[in-house]
Design a protein around this motif. Structure first.
Motif, short mmCIF file in Angstrom:
data_model
loop_
_atom_site.label_atom_id
_atom_site.label_comp_id
_atom_site.label_asym_id
_atom_site.label_seq_id
_atom_site.Cartn_x
_atom_site.Cartn_y
_atom_site.Cartn_z
N ASP A 114 0.83 -1.20 0.00
CA ASP A 114 0.00 0.00 0.00
C ASP A 114 0.87 1.26 0.00
OD1 ASP A 114 -1.90 1.93 0.26
OD2 ASP A 114 -2.55 1.35 2.27
N LEU A 115 0.72 2.07 -1.04
CA LEU A 115 1.56 3.27 -1.16
C LEU A 115 0.95 4.48 -0.49
CD1 LEU A 115 2.60 2.88 -4.91
CD2 LEU A 115 3.88 2.21 -2.88
N THR A 116 -0.30 4.36 0.00
CA THR A 116 -0.98 5.54 0.55
C THR A 116 -0.17 6.26 1.63
OG1 THR A 116 -3.02 4.36 0.09
CG2 THR A 116 -3.21 6.37 1.38
N PRO A 117 0.36 5.52 2.64
CA PRO A 117 1.10 6.24 3.68
C PRO A 117 2.29 7.02 3.12
CG PRO A 117 0.64 4.00 4.38
CD PRO A 117 0.25 4.09 2.93
N ARG A 133 -4.13 -6.73 -5.89
CA ARG A 133 -5.36 -6.48 -5.14
C ARG A 133 -5.22 -5.22 -4.27
NH1 ARG A 133 -7.00 -7.27 -0.25
NH2 ARG A 133 -9.23 -6.95 -0.02
N VAL A 134 -4.07 -5.07 -3.64
CA VAL A 134 -3.87 -3.89 -2.78
C VAL A 134 -3.94 -2.61 -3.61
CG1 VAL A 134 -2.24 -2.73 -1.25
CG2 VAL A 134 -2.46 -5.22 -1.16
N HIS A 135 -3.25 -2.61 -4.75
CA HIS A 135 -3.24 -1.40 -5.57
C HIS A 135 -4.64 -1.08 -6.10
CE1 HIS A 135 0.96 -1.61 -5.06
NE2 HIS A 135 1.19 -2.58 -5.94
N LEU A 136 -5.35 -2.12 -6.50
CA LEU A 136 -6.71 -1.91 -7.00
C LEU A 136 -7.62 -1.38 -5.90
CD1 LEU A 136 -7.62 -4.90 -9.34
CD2 LEU A 136 -7.60 -2.47 -9.91
N ALA A 137 -7.52 -2.02 -4.71
CA ALA A 137 -8.38 -1.60 -3.61
C ALA A 137 -8.16 -0.13 -3.30
CB ALA A 137 -8.12 -2.46 -2.37
N ASN A 138 -6.97 0.37 -3.58
CA ASN A 138 -6.67 1.78 -3.36
C ASN A 138 -6.90 2.62 -4.61
OD1 ASN A 138 -5.66 2.18 -0.55
ND2 ASN A 138 -4.33 0.49 -1.16
N PHE A 149 -5.51 2.54 -7.46
CA PHE A 149 -4.22 2.98 -8.02
C PHE A 149 -3.78 4.34 -7.47
CE2 PHE A 149 -4.92 0.18 -12.00
CZ PHE A 149 -4.34 -0.89 -11.35
N TYR A 150 -4.24 4.65 -6.27
CA TYR A 150 -3.73 5.83 -5.52
C TYR A 150 -4.03 7.18 -6.17
CZ TYR A 150 -1.31 1.82 -3.76
OH TYR A 150 -1.07 0.58 -3.27
N MET A 151 -4.91 7.18 -7.17
CA MET A 151 -5.21 8.45 -7.83
C MET A 151 -5.78 9.44 -6.82
SD MET A 151 -4.27 8.61 -10.75
CE MET A 151 -3.11 7.36 -11.22
N ASN A 152 -6.63 8.91 -5.96
CA ASN A 152 -7.24 9.78 -4.96
C ASN A 152 -6.23 10.28 -3.94
OD1 ASN A 152 -9.52 11.07 -4.34
ND2 ASN A 152 -10.50 9.36 -3.29
N ALA A 153 -5.30 9.40 -3.56
CA ALA A 153 -4.28 9.79 -2.60
C ALA A 153 -3.39 10.88 -3.20
CB ALA A 153 -3.44 8.58 -2.19
N LEU A 154 -3.09 10.73 -4.50
CA LEU A 154 -2.26 11.75 -5.16
C LEU A 154 -3.01 13.08 -5.23
CD1 LEU A 154 -0.77 9.48 -7.95
CD2 LEU A 154 0.51 10.60 -6.10
N LEU A 155 -4.30 13.00 -5.51
CA LEU A 155 -5.11 14.22 -5.55
C LEU A 155 -5.15 14.87 -4.17
CD1 LEU A 155 -6.97 16.04 -7.23
CD2 LEU A 155 -8.88 14.59 -6.55
#
Lengths: 790, 519
Positions: free
Chosen positions: A175-178, B493-498, B500-506
């Motif tokens: 998970d890259l979020t953090p 699965r982890v990347h998809l569940a997130n 692909f982090y587009m929201n985190a980047l935003l």
């Protein structure tokens, strides 16, 4: 002992503290079949003021009502100075105010001060860096946990069977979020963390400088930070321990949260000083403040005020008539009180009985068309009888094929690519569904399931044994009516995630249907009757047991025709007429409290998919009375009392008394304290706002887009929008039995005695329907009339 | 004819919205019922409006006497959309009547809800670009306030901020597009602009205008990579989500359909739509597989379905796109409003025993069967209703890959014969139903909308790409149980569940991770 399985780490004080902290978390049952749990389950060893102090430290809330609420009670006169006086007198704390004036002064002192929990490293890091770490943790942990504990919402769940910690490590290393949020190197930090929860806990505790004294509340603080996920893990442990096993999920969750703390402290070393102060504060012994003690005393006073009113109502027993034409047994649930009173008022030949709604049958049941085993009994107990409501093989097969086809269609709707085909093919048909559901035209008449059967059947001896045990526990060994109605209960609601919370707690969050149908058939069985006669329980030949289900939303009673004799048609019709009349009376009484309801529209609430307050559940519950019905019949108890029929003179050796005090009383206290917790501490022990509930994993709800699971009752279940519908009072238990017998039971069950000694329950004895003695901590009895404020 | 009854629908709602605004508090006397009656009245005039258009013909409403200034339009397309929105509106307002009872800002909620509905009703029957932009901005203004209904929640404030940024960003793009188009073609009239443009031809600035319209549509339909706002807005009461996902999210698609003739002039823009839409459709659907919270999962489903809508627009299948809007709105409104049943739904999944997992061979067989089924049905419909375009056939193929998944479940070795029969029947029913609905949509709306362009090399390449990628994903999906829990896919699965982090980047870009002070 869930932490002692580690082969590497010896049992250290830190791990002991982790275990103690875990034990302070109450279990939260999944919503599929949820039951009320005492949110203070881990605090029953201490009193309200201490629990309040503890919750302030670990969760930033008090376990008592706001000062303003008590002030309002004093203002409107529901709380009298005499109540305060009595409460001050009986308080044991050395910090207590010397008199009522001092108490009032203590209340007025610092009421504006909102309690704040001791900070976590995440809180301190957020304060220092301006990045909202607590919410990032909540969110990322929440997404992981939702998948981990998912029971079938998502098509792509994590590998089943993996331990929580191992599964989280796989998650967190990807998970890259953090890192995007700014915690660079977190994936590497997780990779480098020990791969066993115990060792991760020990390492993190060391990095965080947690000493043996600070560890317990520091860990408890982190568990509270995870909200309902900790409580869900505690439920897993609860289930495993009931089955004689153990489980490590709770320790895993703590380890996960500690890995975060460790990483954040390393990331923001500048907060080290403040964190050291926090650890210092955690290691200080936990003691209530004067304010905590004062608030606990006023809470006690408000309970005494309620007892004062209740004692005035209980003015002695009424005379009983001869053999009843209808003897109707209901669950002890407070909602039954309204209906029982109504039913008895319809005709003088009707008598009612109160007993736990599973009627003593400890069932592990499989529903029609289902392989899933449901435990239809109080969650404190283990099932001992297997049963099923399966139809004949053909009918069963048809139901299953239909369900499997519906499931395949559901996957077609959910899966990638096929979801487009689904929308194009079936979307337009939803116009019809929208109209149907908007107008509440949904499945109105559901056919009742096939009659339940005990797996493999029972032999004559088992039948007689079971029947005898149930009838003795119900104090129903003589004086049987012509018809004995066994009524379970359940609530019809639509589109409500908390549906099972309205069902029967004594049936493990299911309706009482299966239990009553099985029992009625068992008790009508001639073989059972013969066996009973041989054991001195004589049931007249013309006594007919009938199973029914009380719908607590509509106050209608469904009667199950599981082979009822045709010759008794007139009796049955007359009974149905009475039940109908009673339903009307009960609805008329309930209407007053239901916003926007009239007695003709009350049934619509069951079918309205937008209804967030279909009925009030057990809101208002405040008393538990175990006595012959003669003592309470005709008394208006306002749907606030659990009523358990009990005649101590029929109870040889007080076995039934012991059963009542250790099972129904404890279950009732769990329910009562759940309502208390959901009303007084809605943010930590309440289920949140129904309007933004988002069902997660089929097990619970989160609010909107947040990551925190919300166990407990939703705000709409205890509040009508303008006022609290549950008056937060700890339960007053009243038992018609000799003091010594009760003391004897309490002496044998220290964990139950704790509840009384620490004030989580009040205890009185009754004599001839009047309150006689009040229990004082330490197995002491006082004259209730003297002890009470006038 | 100058006036359509559909024009009355937003008026009725606005009047009541103003009335509601004056009783903003808890349990406003009689208001919730009045609100429902107003919504019902709007539904009534909407239905009559559609009948009127079908029988009498199109209508326009102008405030000044100039043909270019028509404010509102009524034709078969807009009237059907008015009816759809008014219907969803009635359902959600009726739902809110009970659901919101006892809320501290109950009256205010009804006012905002009615105002939003009125704005959407204006939007769908806009006659010119100005009206379109104005009503779109109004939708954004009202919806933001609804999203902030629980303003005390930081999550709600974050979601509302993101929504406003994307929504009004799209509005700004529309303003520029409108200026460019009016400068080129001298009209902002939706009915005329395509005709004028096809006469005059595209210039670089009008091409930019069209590109900006597509950009706005992509933002408003939450297309990748700006989808993040949609997956966080379950912070408002459920009826708001229902209205958003069934009424408001469509505006991007409606924008394209209202300007179909213009958009179709630019092959590059159409190609962009196919690519953005196709990718978003697959991306959203894959993320949805990993979501364990019911409303979040539904939100990802909407992202994906809106992507599919853009794909249909890009292929020039305008009538089918309109059908998709109708079908998706009805389904999604119901799905949100009934999402409280998810606990029971999940519990009932486990009851009838384990799921029979189809083997590789069974999946192959199911795809072959589905294609045969497709050939039969497509031939039958072509014989009955005339030949289909290449684009329509491609879309049909994509949909039939989805049906193959249903067939595959019945072909699993462990599936009893009776189940195989049931799923086969369901598959057949599904296939026939959507071809029938599509034929109906084409017959009803087709004449009012441009025909799909004759495919050139670019279009063919895109068609092949789309069919191949959807086919591949569908195939992988059908084999899903065989690979989903393999350790090598854990990271995916982890990347998809997130997402692909587009929201985190935003979030990082706009300060969404910051601890904010309550405002």
């Amino acid at each position: 002992m869930f932490l002692n399985h580690s082969h590497i780490a010896p049992v250290s004080p830190i791990l002991k503290a982790a275990e103690d902290a875990a034990r302070r978390i109450p279990p939260a049952f999944p919503l599929e079949a949820t039951v009320a749990v005492n949110p203070f389950l881990g605090q029953t060893g201490e009193d309200l003021a201490t629990a309040s102090a503890r919750l302030q430290r670990v969760a930033g809330v008090r376990a008592t009502q706001p000062v303003a609420a008590y002030a309002a009670m004093l203002e409107n006169g529901s709380l009298a100075d005499a109540d305060l006086d009595a409460a001050v007198l009986s308080a044991k704390s050395r910090l207590k105010p010397k008199d009522v004036a001092a108490l009032k002064a203590a209340l007025g002192k610092d009421d504006a001060q909102e309690p704040v929990a001791l900070p976590t490293v995440a809180n301190l890091a957020a304060e220092f860096t301006g990045v909202d770490w607590p919410s990032i943790i909540e969110k990322t942990f929440g997404v992981w946990a939702a998948g981990q504990f998912d029971r079938g919402q998502a098509l792509w769940s994590p590998t089943p069977g993996a331990d929580a910690f191992a599964s989280w490590r796989v998650w967190a290393t990807h998970d890259l979020t953090p890192e995007i949020a700014g915690l660079s190197g977190f994936c590497a930090h997780v990779t480098a963390a020990p791969d066993m929860a115990d060792r991760a806990i020990l390492r993190a505790a060391e990095a965080l400088g947690l000493n043996d004294h600070a560890a317990e509340t520091a860990f408890h603080r982190l568990y509270m930070d995870l909200g309902g996920w900790s409580q869900h893990a505690r439920w897993i442990l609860w289930q495993q321990e009931l089955a004689g096993e153990t489980d490590r999920t709770l320790a895993d969750l703590l380890a996960i949260r500690l890995v975060w703390e460790e990483a954040l402290l390393a990331h923001v070393p500048e907060i080290g000083g403040k964190w050291a102060e926090t650890v210092e504060a955690h290691s200080a012994p936990l003691e209530p403040s004067e304010q905590d003690v004062a608030l606990a005393i006023v809470q006690e006073a408000s309970e005494r005020a309620h007892q004062r009113r209740l004692i005035a109502i209980l003015d002695g027993k009424t005379a009983t008539n001869g053999r009843p034409a209808l003897q109707a047994a209901f669950c002890i649930d407070v909602r039954s009180e309204v209906f029982r009173r109504a039913l008895e008022g319809v005709d003088p030949t009707i008598e009612t009985i109160g007993f736990a709604g599973f009627f003593g049958l400890p069932l592990a049941h499989k529903a029609h068309g289902s392989d899933v085993v449901e435990a239809h009994l109080p969650v404190l107990l283990n099932p001992a009888l297997e049963s099923a409501s399966h139809a004949d093989p053909k009918g069963e097969q048809d139901t299953r094929i239909a369900a499997r086809a519906a499931r395949a269609w559901g996957r077609f709707r959910q899966a990638a690519v096929s979801s487009f085909a689904f929308v194009e093919a079936a979307g337009p048909l939803y116009a019809g569904k929208l109209v149907r559901d908007a107008l509440g035209l949904g499945d109105k008449a559901t056919k009742s399931a096939p009659a339940p059967r005990v797996a493999g059947g029972l032999d004559a001896k088992a039948k007689a044994d079971t029947a005898e045990a149930v009838l003795r526990a119900m104090s129903l060994t003589t004086g049987h009516g012509k018809i004995v109605l066994l009524s379970g209960h359940g609530a019809s609601v639509t589109n409500n995630p908390h549906k099972s919370a309205y069902h029967c707690g004594a049936c493990g969050g299911y309706t009482g249907e299966v239990s009553v149908r099985l029992l009625a058939m068992l008790l009508n069985d001639p073989e059972t009757r013969r066996g009973l006669a041989g054991r001195g329980v004589s049931v007249p030949d013309d006594t007919l047991f009938i199973a029914g289900l009380h719908d607590t939303t509509t106050d209608e009673i469904t009667i199950y025709d599981d082979g009822l004799p045709s010759g008794r048609g007139d009796d049955i019709r007359r009974m149905k007429g009475w039940l109908k009349q009673a339903g009307r009376i009960a609805r008329a009484e309930r209407v007053a409290a239901l916003p926007g309801a009239t007695s003709t529209t009350i049934a619509d609430r069951a079918l309205n998919w937008a209804e967030v307050r279909p009925e009030w559940g057990l809101a208002g519950c405040a008393a538990f009375i175990a006595a012959p019905r003669a003592g309470t019949a005709g008394k208006h108890l306002g749907g606030r009392a659990f009523l358990h029929s009990y005649d101590w003179q029929l109870d040889d050796g007080f076995g039934t008394l012991e059963l009542i005090i250790t099972a129904p009383v404890v279950v009732a206290s769990w329910i009562n304290l759940q309502y208390y917790g959901s009303s007084v501490t809605p943010n930590i022990f309440g289920g949140g706002n129904k309007l933004i509930h988002n069902v997660v994993g089929g097990i619970g709800v989160i609010e909107g887009n947040s990551g925190r699971l919300r166990p407990g009752l939703p705000w709409q279940a205890v509040h009508d929008g303008e006022r609290l519908m549950h008056e937060p009072l700890r339960l007053s238990v009243m038992i018609e039995a000799p003091c010594e017998a009760i003391s004897g039971v309490l002496g044998r069950h220290p964990e139950v005695r704790d509840l009384f000694d620490n004030g989580w329950l009040h205890l009185f004895t009754l004599k001839d329907g009047k309150v006689d003695a009040r229990y004082r901590p330490g197995l002491v009895w006082a004259d209730a009339t003297q002890d009470l404020a006038a | 004819m100058e006036f359509s009854l559909s024009f009355l629908a937003p008026c009725v709602l606005s009047v009541l919205a103003i009335h509601a605004w004056r009783q903003p508090g808890c349990r406003p006397k009689g208001l919730p019922h009045l609100a429902e009656y107003a919504a019902l009245a709007a539904l009534g005039v909407a239905a009559l409006g559609l009948v009127q258009v079908a029988v009498v013909g199109t209508a326009v409403l102008s405030f000044i006497e100039a043909p270019a200034s028509r404010a509102l339009n009524a034709n078969l397309v807009t009237s059907a959309l008015v009816l759809l929105v008014a219907f969803i509106g009635w359902v959600v307002v009726r739902y809110s009547r009970t659901y919101l009872d006892g809320e501290a800002q109950e009256g205010r909620f009804h006012a905002l809800m009615l105002a939003t509905l009125a704005a959407v009703l204006l939007f769908v029957q806009s006659g010119n670009l100005g009206m379109l932009i104005l009503s779109s901005a109004l939708i954004g203004f009202c919806l933001k306030r609804l999203l902030l209904f629980y303003r005390e929640r930081p999550e709600a404030r974050r979601a509302a901020t993101k929504f406003a940024l994307v929504w009004h960003g799209a509005d700004a793009a529309l303003v520029i597009a409108a200026l460019l188009l009016v400068a080129n073609y001298g009209t902002g009239n939706l009915g005329e602009i395509a005709t004028v443009a096809s006469k005059i031809g595209l210039t670089w600035s009008s091409s930019l205008g069209i590109a900006l319209i597509v950009f706005a549509a992509a933002l408003k339909t939450a297309a990748f990579p700006m989808h993040g706002w949609l997956t966080e807005v379950m912070e408002a009461p459920t009826p708001v989500s229902a209205l958003l996902h069934a009424g408001i999210i469509n505006s991007g698609g409606i924008l394209l359909i209202l300007l179909a003739g213009l958009v179709q002039l630019s092959p590059g823009v159409m190609a962009a739509l196919v690519m953005i839409g196709g990718f978003t459709a697959i991306f959203g659907a894959a993320v949805m597989l990993t979501q364990s919270a019911v409303k979040t999962s539904l939100a990802w489903s909407t992202v994906s379905q809106m992507g599919f809508l853009l794909l249909q627009c890009g292929l020039g299948l305008w009538a089918l796109a309109l059908l998709h809007i109708v079908a998706h709105s009805l389904y999604k409104a119901h799905a949100f409003l009934s999402s409280g049943g998810a606990v029971q739904a999940v519990a009932s999944l486990r009851r009838p025993g384990p799921i029979a997992v189809p083997s590789f061979a069974a999946v192959l067989k199911s795809f072959a069967l589905a294609l045969v089924l497709y050939a039969l049905i497509a031939t039958a419909f072509s014989v009955l209703l005339g030949p289909k375009t290449a684009q329509a056939l491609a879309l049909g193929a994509i949909l039939i890959f989805g049906v193959a998944y249903l067939v595959a479940q019945g072909l699993a070795d462990l599936a009893p014969a009776e189940l195989t029969k049931r799923t086969a029947l369901l598959s057949l029913g599904a296939a026939i139903a959507y071809f029938a609905f599509q034929a109906g949509a084409q017959a009803f709306w087709g004449p009012a909308l441009p025909l799909a362009p004759t495919p050139g090399p670019l279009e063919w390449a895109l068609i092949v790409l789309a069919v191949a990628s959807f086919g591949l994903v569908a195939f992988a999906q059908a084999l899903f149980p065989l690979w989903a829990h393999h350790p090598s896919t854990a990271g995916l699965r982890v990347h998809l569940a997130n997402g692909f982090y587009m929201n985190a980047l935003l979030d990082r870009a706009i300060g969404g991770f910051r601890s904010e002070k309550a405002y």
